[in-house]
Design a protein around this motif. Structure first.
Motif, mmCIF file in Angstrom:
data_model
loop_
_atom_site.group_PDB
_atom_site.id
_atom_site.type_symbol
_atom_site.label_atom_id
_atom_site.label_comp_id
_atom_site.label_asym_id
_atom_site.label_seq_id
_atom_site.Cartn_x
_atom_site.Cartn_y
_atom_site.Cartn_z
ATOM 1 N N GLY A 62 0.805 -1.208 0.000
ATOM 2 C CA GLY A 62 0.000 0.000 0.000
ATOM 3 C C GLY A 62 0.837 1.255 0.000
ATOM 4 O O GLY A 62 1.990 1.270 0.453
ATOM 5 N N VAL A 63 0.232 2.325 -0.535
ATOM 6 C CA VAL A 63 0.827 3.660 -0.519
ATOM 7 C C VAL A 63 -0.200 4.602 0.095
ATOM 8 O O VAL A 63 -1.402 4.501 -0.176
ATOM 9 N N VAL A 64 0.270 5.512 0.941
ATOM 10 C CA VAL A 64 -0.605 6.439 1.663
ATOM 11 C C VAL A 64 -0.223 7.862 1.285
ATOM 12 O O VAL A 64 0.962 8.220 1.304
ATOM 13 N N LEU A 109 -6.950 -2.137 1.844
ATOM 14 C CA LEU A 109 -6.072 -2.592 2.912
ATOM 15 C C LEU A 109 -6.157 -4.102 3.130
ATOM 16 O O LEU A 109 -5.538 -4.626 4.050
ATOM 17 N N ALA A 110 -6.916 -4.804 2.273
ATOM 18 C CA ALA A 110 -7.062 -6.254 2.363
ATOM 19 C C ALA A 110 -7.631 -6.679 3.718
ATOM 20 O O ALA A 110 -7.210 -7.686 4.286
ATOM 21 N N ILE A 111 -8.599 -5.905 4.236
ATOM 22 C CA ILE A 111 -9.327 -6.286 5.447
ATOM 23 C C ILE A 111 -10.560 -7.060 5.001
ATOM 24 O O ILE A 111 -11.402 -6.523 4.266
ATOM 25 N N PRO A 112 -10.705 -8.317 5.408
ATOM 26 C CA PRO A 112 -11.821 -9.137 4.902
ATOM 27 C C PRO A 112 -13.183 -8.576 5.303
ATOM 28 O O PRO A 112 -13.408 -8.218 6.467
ATOM 29 N N LEU A 113 -14.080 -8.508 4.315
ATOM 30 C CA LEU A 113 -15.481 -8.177 4.578
ATOM 31 C C LEU A 113 -16.212 -9.493 4.793
ATOM 32 O O LEU A 113 -16.390 -10.281 3.872
ATOM 33 N N LEU A 114 -16.633 -9.750 6.035
ATOM 34 C CA LEU A 114 -17.165 -11.057 6.402
ATOM 35 C C LEU A 114 -18.628 -11.220 6.011
ATOM 36 O O LEU A 114 -19.047 -12.283 5.552
ATOM 37 N N ARG A 115 -19.430 -10.203 6.213
ATOM 38 C CA ARG A 115 -20.852 -10.253 5.860
ATOM 39 C C ARG A 115 -21.311 -8.873 5.453
ATOM 40 O O ARG A 115 -20.697 -7.863 5.798
ATOM 41 N N GLY A 116 -22.411 -8.821 4.754
ATOM 42 C CA GLY A 116 -22.972 -7.544 4.358
ATOM 43 C C GLY A 116 -22.277 -6.971 3.137
ATOM 44 O O GLY A 116 -21.728 -7.696 2.303
ATOM 45 N N ARG A 117 -22.257 -5.644 3.052
ATOM 46 C CA ARG A 117 -21.701 -4.971 1.875
ATOM 47 C C ARG A 117 -20.864 -3.775 2.289
ATOM 48 O O ARG A 117 -20.924 -3.306 3.424
ATOM 49 N N ASP A 118 -20.102 -3.287 1.321
ATOM 50 C CA ASP A 118 -19.209 -2.161 1.538
ATOM 51 C C ASP A 118 -19.964 -0.859 1.273
ATOM 52 O O ASP A 118 -21.071 -0.852 0.739
ATOM 53 N N PHE A 119 -19.357 0.250 1.651
ATOM 54 C CA PHE A 119 -19.905 1.554 1.286
ATOM 55 C C PHE A 119 -19.801 1.738 -0.225
ATOM 56 O O PHE A 119 -18.947 1.148 -0.896
ATOM 57 N N ASP A 120 -20.692 2.594 -0.767
ATOM 58 C CA ASP A 120 -20.630 2.896 -2.197
ATOM 59 C C ASP A 120 -20.911 4.372 -2.416
ATOM 60 O O ASP A 120 -21.080 5.147 -1.465
ATOM 61 N N ALA A 121 -20.964 4.776 -3.681
ATOM 62 C CA ALA A 121 -21.113 6.187 -4.025
ATOM 63 C C ALA A 121 -22.436 6.775 -3.589
ATOM 64 O O ALA A 121 -22.595 8.007 -3.556
ATOM 65 N N SER A 122 -23.414 5.932 -3.258
ATOM 66 C CA SER A 122 -24.724 6.458 -2.846
ATOM 67 C C SER A 122 -24.747 6.916 -1.400
ATOM 68 O O SER A 122 -25.684 7.601 -0.977
#
Length: 813
Positions: free
Chosen positions: A474-476, A554-567
C-alpha cells in the motif's frame, strides 16, 4: 655555608607547597609507569571510554527529554491550568480566566501544522499558535528582531506576523540577519517575519519544539469564537501572594459559574480544576510506564559504566600483584602508606582521563554524524552542550575513586619483608573481593542482556504478527488543506478527483479515502451505544470515516454484508460497518448486520457490513470495538490509500506527482503504508537498538573483566601452580581447573543477575508484544552467552597458567 644541596632542599621545602610537589612527582611517576604497561592502558581506556561515552550520550538524551525546562522567567511561579471537564480551554473561556484576575497573567497556545508555500512547493511546518501575550508572560526576548506584543497581536486584529526559531532560521535562511521583514506564506496568507528566538530557547511543548510562532486568530483557528471547542493549553503566572492550591479553588469556582451560564457548551466544567507546575506540562497524562522505561534505560547505561569500572579495578589489582615488591621497598625506605595511596589514586586518575579522552570524543562524533534509520529522529535529543561539564566532572571523580581506592588499599597491605624477599611473586588466598566484583559484573551484564533479548524477541514477534491488514502492498497520501481551500462539498469533490486520477495509474489495483492510517496514531474516540440501549457501561469504540473500497485497499476481509458505495453521501440515511469485536460485544449471538447503532446526540445508523478485526492504535492492543462511517457522510482529514500490485516504493513519487497535477498548491505527503504505519514500529525499533547496543557493550566489557580476573588469579597462584606441576599435575588439569573457576564465577553471577532480572523485567510488560517478561528463552540465551564469553575470556589465562616452568618459579622462593 656548607653543602649546598641540603640548603636548596630546605629552601624549596619552605617556599613551595610540599603536597603539590609530591602530587606532581606522583603524576610524572604514574605516567612513566603506565607507559611501561601499554596493554593495561589500552584495555582500561577502551573499557572506560565505552562506559563514559555511552553514559554521556544517554545522559544528554534523558536530560533533554525527561528534564526539559521551558524557557520562562521565574519558573517556580509558573503553573499549568486545566478546567474540570478537559485539559484545554476554549478561547472565550480563556478570556474569562484572564479577566477574572485569578493569576498575575495567563497565556494560551495550541500546536498546529501550517502550510508553508515557497518556490520549492508547499510543505507543512509544525507551528505554535499562541495568544498575543505569550512572549511577554514568559519573559522571552528575540535574538534578532523582536517578538510580537499583546497590543499589536490581539486576535480580533487578525495579525499577520510570525516569530521563527533559531533552528528554522539557520536551516531555511542560513542565519541571514536580513530575514526580518521577509514574508512567509502560511495557509495562503502572507505573514511577516519580525523576530528570531535565541539559540538556547526551549519550547513549552517539550524537547521537540515548533519552528514557527504565530498569534492566534481566525486565520489560524476557525473555531476561535466557539465556547464549546477546547483548543488552548494554558500556562499562568501565580499572583505574588497566591498559592497553587488557592488558584485551583478559584479556577474550579470559575468553571462552575461558566457551566451555569453555558450549560451545554461547558458541561462538567464545574468539576475540580487542575493547577500544576508548568514543567510538568510536557508529560501531562503520560503513562507512568514511560518514565519507568526511561529510568530503566538510564540504570542500564549506569550498569555499563559500573562494569567498566570493575574491569579497571580488576586490572589494577592484577597489576598490583607484580608491584608488591616495589611498593614494599618504597614503604621500607620511608614512604608513608598515605603517599603510596595517593600515588596509586593518581595512576587510576590518569587511566580515567585516558578513558574520558576516548569516550568524550566518541560521544561528540556520534552526536554530530548523521544518523540513519529510526535513530535519526532522536539525534537532536542527544546533542552535547555545556550542561555536560558538571556531569563529566562527577563521572571522572566517582570513577577514579571506584577504580583506584580498592587496588591502592590492597596493595599497601601485607608483609613487607616477605614481599621484598619474593620479589612480588607468591600465593594469596584473598581472592574473595576480586571474585565478588566479577560475580557482580556478570550479574549486571546478565541483566543488560536479558533486557536486550526481551526487546529483540518482541521485535521479532512484531515482524510476524498478523495485523489484520496488508501493510506491505500500500501507498498512503496525506493531503493537507489551507482553511480557505476547497470548503464544504468542494473538498469531497476534490477527494473524488484524486481517487479517480490515482486508480488509473499502472500498478494500482484499488484506491480509497479515509481519515486514518492504521497504527499511525489517528484514532478518534466517541461515545457510543446501540440504538435505544444505554445498559452497556463504558462502551466507547473507535470511530473512523472511510470511503468505498477502503477495506479492499487494505485487504481487510469483509465477512458479511456490503461495503460503502457512491450512494452513501450527506443527506442520505446514515449507515455504518462494524468489526467482529464490536459485534461480539454488543450483539452476542446475533447478526450485527441490519442492527441500528447510535452515536452521541445524532441520528442512529444502520449496520450494513461486518469486517474482520485489525490493529488500529498499537500492535499489542487487545481487540477493540470499531465503527466505520462513510467518508462522504462524516468527512475528516483526507488520507488516500492505494493498494499496489507492484512494489509500493516505486509508486510513491508517481502518486505525489498525480495529486500535484490536480492542484500544486495543496501540500501532499506520500509514503508507503508500512512507512506511514510505523510510528510504533519505529519507537520500538529505537528502543531495541538502544537496549541491544547497551547489552553488546556490557557483554564486551564483561569479557574483558573475566579476562582480568583470570589473569589476576593466574598471577597470584603462580607458586601454587608450580608446586602442583612439580608434584605431577598435568597441564591439561591446570587448564580445566582454571576454566572451571571461570564457570563457577559465571554461574554465581547468572543466579544473582537472573534473580534481579525477574524483579525488574515486569517494568517492560507494557512494551513487550507476544513475549513474557519472564521469557525462559531470553534468560537461557543470556546465561549461555555469558558461559561462552567466560570460556573465551579464561582461555588465555588458563593456557598461560599451564605453561608455568616449575623450577624457574621455585628458585625465586
Amino acid at each position: 655555608m656548607g653543602n649546598m644541596t641540603p640548603a636548596l632542599e630546605n629552601a624549596r621545602a619552605r617556599w613551595t607547597y610540599a603536597w603539590l610537589d609530591a602530587l606532581w612527582q606522583d603524576i610524572r611517576q604514574g605516567g612513566r609507569g603506565l607507559r611501561r604497561s601499554p596493554g593495561l592502558v589500552a584495555v582500561s581506556a577502551l573499557s572506560l571510554g565505552l562506559g563514559i561515552g555511552v553514559n554521556t550520550m544517554l545522559y544528554m538524551g534523558a536530560t533533554m527529554v525527561y528534564r526539559h525546562q521551558p524557557t520562562m522567567a521565574d519558573p517556580d511561579r509558573m503553573v499549568g491550568v486545566e478546567p474540570g471537564n478537559a485539559n484545554q480551554f476554549s478561547y472565550p473561556d480563556y478570556q474569562d480566566l484572564v479577566q477574572r484576575g485569578i493569576f498575575a497573567d495567563a497565556l494560551g497556545f495550541r500546536t498546529t501544522g501550517l502550510n508553508l508555500r515557497s518556490l520549492d512547493g508547499v510543505t507543512q511546518v509544525w507551528s505554535l499558535a499562541v495568544t498575543a501575550n505569550f512572549f511577554e508572560v514568559l519573559g522571552v526576548q528575540a535574538q534578532v528582531g523582536r517578538t510580537f506584543s499583546a497590543t499589536e497581536s490581539a486576535a480580533e486584529r487578525e495579525p499577520r506576523v510570525v516569530v521563527i526559531t533559531y533552528g528554522f532560521w539557520k536551516r531555511r535562511f542560513l542565519g541571514d540577519p536580513g530575514v526580518i521583514g521577509q514574508p512567509l506564506v502560511l495557509n495562503g496568507q502572507s505573514f511577516a517575519i519580525i523576530g528570531v528566538l535565541p539559540e538556547g530557547y526551549r519550547a513549552v511543548t517539550g524537547w521537540m519544539g515548533p519552528d514557527l510562532y504565530v498569534p492566534i486568530s481566525r486565520l489560524i483557528l476557525s473555531t476561535i469564537d466557539e465556547r464549546g471547542s477546547p483548543s488552548l493549553s494554558v500556562i499562568a503566572r501565580l499572583a505574588p501572594t497566591a498559592t497553587a492550591a488557592q488558584a485551583q479553588l478559584a479556577v474550579t469556582a470559575l468553571g462552575a459559574s461558566l457551566e451555569q451560564v453555558y450549560p451545554e457548551r461547558n458541561e462538567g466544567m464545574g468539576r475540580a480544576a487542575s493547577v500544576f507546575p508548568a514543567q510538568a506540562l510536557q508529560f501531562r497524562g503520560t503513562p507512568a510506564q514511560f518514565f519507568l522505561v526511561g529510568s530503566l534505560l538510564m540504570a542500564s547505561v549506569g550498569l555499563v559504566l559500573v562494569i567498566a569500572c570493575v574491569n579497571v579495578t580488576g586490572l589494577l589489582m592484577a597489576r598490583a600483584v607484580s608491584r608488591r615488591a616495589e611498593i614494599a621497598i618504597r614503604v621500607a625506605l620511608g614512604a608513608g602508606r598515605g603517599r603510596i595511596l595517593q600515588a596509586m589514586l593518581v595512576e587510576g586518575f590518569l587511566l580515567v582521563l585516558a578513558g574520558a579522552g576516548i569516550g568524550l570524543p566518541l560521544a561528540f562524533a556520534l552526536s554530530r554524524l548523521p544518523w540513519i534509520g529510526p535513530m535519526g529522529f532522536f539525534q537532536g535529543a542527544m546533542a552535547l552542550d555545556r550542561r555536560l561539564v558538571t556531569f563529566e566532572v562527577s563521572v571522572v571523580v566517582i570513577t577514579t575513586l571506584f577504580c583506584g581506592v580498592i587496588p591502592a588499599i590492597r596493595a599497601t597491605r601485607g608483609d613487607l619483608v616477605t614481599d621484598i624477599r619474593r620479589g612480588g611473586g607468591g600465593t594469596t588466598t584473598r581472592l574473595w573481593l576480586r571474585h565478588t566484583l566479577v560475580v557482580g559484573q556478570v550479574a549486571m551484564s546478565l541483566m543488560l542482556i536479558v533486557f536486550a533479548l526481551l526487546c529483540v524477541r518482541s521485535q521479532i514477534y512484531i515482524g510476524t504478527v498478523n495485523l489484520g491488514f496488508d501493510i506491505d502492498h500500500g501507498v498512503v497520501a496525506r493531503v493537507s488543506f489551507d482553511d480557505g481551500q476547497y470548503p464544504g462539498r468542494e473538498r469531497l469533490r476534490f477527494a473524488d478527483t484524486i481517487v479517480e486520477r490515482i486508480e488509473r495509474l499502472p500498478g494500482v489495483s484499488s484506491v480509497s479515502m479515509a481519515s486514518l492510517v492504521p497504527l499511525g496514531g489517528d484514532s478518534l474516540i466517541r461515545s457510543f451505544h446501540p440504538a435505544g440501549r444505554t445498559d452497556i457501561p463504558g462502551a466507547r469504540p473507535s470511530t473512523y470515516s472511510v470511503g468505498p473500497r477502503y477495506f479492499q485497499s487494505l485487504a481487510i476481509p469483509l465477512l458479511r454484508g456490503r461495503d460503502f458505495d457512491a450512494s452513501h453521501v450527506a443527506g442520505t440515511p446514515v449507515v455504518a460497518i462494524v468489526n467482529e469485536t464490536f459485534a461480539r460485544t454488543h450483539f452476542p449471538g446475533e447478526d450485527a448486520v441490519g442492527k441500528r447503532i447510535q452515536t452521541g446526540g445524532e441520528s442512529d445508523a444502520e449496520v450494513i457490513g461486518l469486517v474482520a478485526d485489525s490493529r488500529i492504535d498499537t500492535i499489542g492492543e487487545a481487540p477493540q470495538s470499531v465503527v466505520y462511517y462513510p467518508f462522504a457522510q462524516r468527512p475528516g482529514r483526507l488520507i488516500v490509500h492505494a493498494r499496489t500490485s507492484v512494489p509500493p516504493e516505486t509508486l510513491v513519487s508517481t502518486l505525489g506527482r498525480a495529486i500535484e497535477g490536480i492542484d500544486a498548491t495543496v501540500p501532499v505527503s506520500v509514503q508507503t503504508l508500512r512507512g506511514a504505519a510505523s510510528l510504533e514500529l519505529t519507537m520500538r525499533r529505537v528502543g531495541t537498538v538502544l537496549m541491544g547496543s547497551i547489552g553488546v557493550v556490557g557483554l564486551l566489557l564483561t569479557m574483558i573483566g573475566l579476562y582480568g580476573v583470570m589473569a589476576y588469579v593466574a598471577a597470584s597462584r603462580t607458586v601454587e601452580i608450580a608446586i602442583r606441576m612439580a608434584l605431577g599435575a598435568s597441564a591439561s588439569r591446570v587448564r580445566r581447573e582454571t576454566l572451571g573457576r571461570v564457570l563457577r564465577l559465571v554461574a554465581a553471577g547468572v543466579v544473582i543477575g537472573g534473580s534481579a532480572s525477574l524483579g525488574l523485567t515486569p517494568a517492560l510488560q507494557t512494551f513487550l508484544v507476544g513475549v513474557s517478561p519472564f521469557d525462559p528463552v531470553a534468560f537461557g540465551t543470556a546465561a549461555l552467552l555469558l558461559a561462552i564469553v567466560g570460556l573465551a575470556a579464561g582461555a588465555i589465562p588458563a593456557l598461560r597458567a599451564s605453561r608455568v616452568a616449575p623450577m624457574s618459579v621455585l628458585k625465586q622462593q
